[in-house]
Design an enzyme around this catalytic site. Sequence first.
Site, PDB file in Angstrom:
ATOM      1  N   ASP A 109      40.592  40.754  45.955  1.00  0.00           N
ATOM      2  CA  ASP A 109      40.207  39.700  46.521  1.00  0.00           C
ATOM      3  C   ASP A 109      39.519  38.065  46.143  1.00  0.00           C
ATOM      4  OD1 ASP A 109      41.764  41.333  49.128  1.00  0.00           O
ATOM      5  OD2 ASP A 109      39.750  41.854  49.547  1.00  0.00           O
TER       6      ASP A 109
HETATM    7  N1  URA Z   1      39.958  47.006  48.625  1.00  0.00           N
HETATM    8  C1  URA Z   1      39.508  45.426  49.144  1.00  0.00           C
HETATM    9  O1  URA Z   1      39.004  45.635  50.443  1.00  0.00           O
HETATM   10  N2  URA Z   1      39.757  44.686  48.535  1.00  0.00           N
HETATM   11  C2  URA Z   1      39.551  44.203  46.805  1.00  0.00           C
HETATM   12  O2  URA Z   1      40.022  43.191  46.453  1.00  0.00           O
HETATM   13  C3  URA Z   1      41.135  45.273  46.674  1.00  0.00           C
HETATM   14  C4  URA Z   1      40.515  47.046  47.334  1.00  0.00           C
END
Ligand code: URA
Length: 239
Positions: A109
């Site tokens: 993310d």
């Molecule tokens: N899980 C999440 O919630 N975000 C990420 O970036 C990776 C795994």
Amino acid sequence: MKLELMRIDKYISSQLNGVSRKDAKALCRKNEVLVNGSVVKNSDEKIVAGKDTVTVQGENVPYKKHIYIMLNKPQGYVCSTKDGKSPTVMELVPPELYRDGLFPAGRLDKDTEGFVLLTDDGELSHRMLLPKNHVEKKYYAELEYPVEEYYISEFEKGMQIDGGDVCLPARIEFVPGNEKACYVYLNEGMYHQVKRMFEKLSNKVVFLKRLRIGRLDLDENLASGECLELLHKDVEKIL
Ligand code: URA
């Protein structure tokens, strides 16, 4: 390494960043390309990539079929090749490592930090992301509230998270000295998965960093925003 027959102009443009096919032809015309010590006469000459020694303007150009880069992603960057609004991880790749076809293999993310693999090897990326290949990813998570003992069994049983997705069994580990932090181990990568798993347990992720993919750890000397070209033996640790 599998040997490949390739036109010299294609070889040069595929191995040297910023050199087009047209530029490669021009270098040949100017007698600036040598193969096994002999000047190349025609840019359509074929060479055996991985076996023949190619020199351009006096510099050796070794053959790399694919490139693999470890990036320590900072917050604020999106894992895609293009984005209309936000900066992308591609902007963090130094020109000497950049190649056409480079992309992030797997996403973090925008507000997640840590290990992102960048490559132009579609096959490896595909294999790495298939849950059946069990490429474990390790995350460090900080939460709004303390990590509870019962989270361990919830993660192990395979949680159903909002939207109905059922997660594969996952692991969680306490971080000594910080009751609001833990390590999370997943064998898949659903959208916002770690965040959704903790939401389901009425907690909230406030910081998330990926520390490992397969058996390959994020290099602790790699500063945030920096890239490191991986060696073949490192890439093997991923799968
Ligand atoms: N899980 C999440 O919630 N975000 C990420 O970036 C990776 C795994």
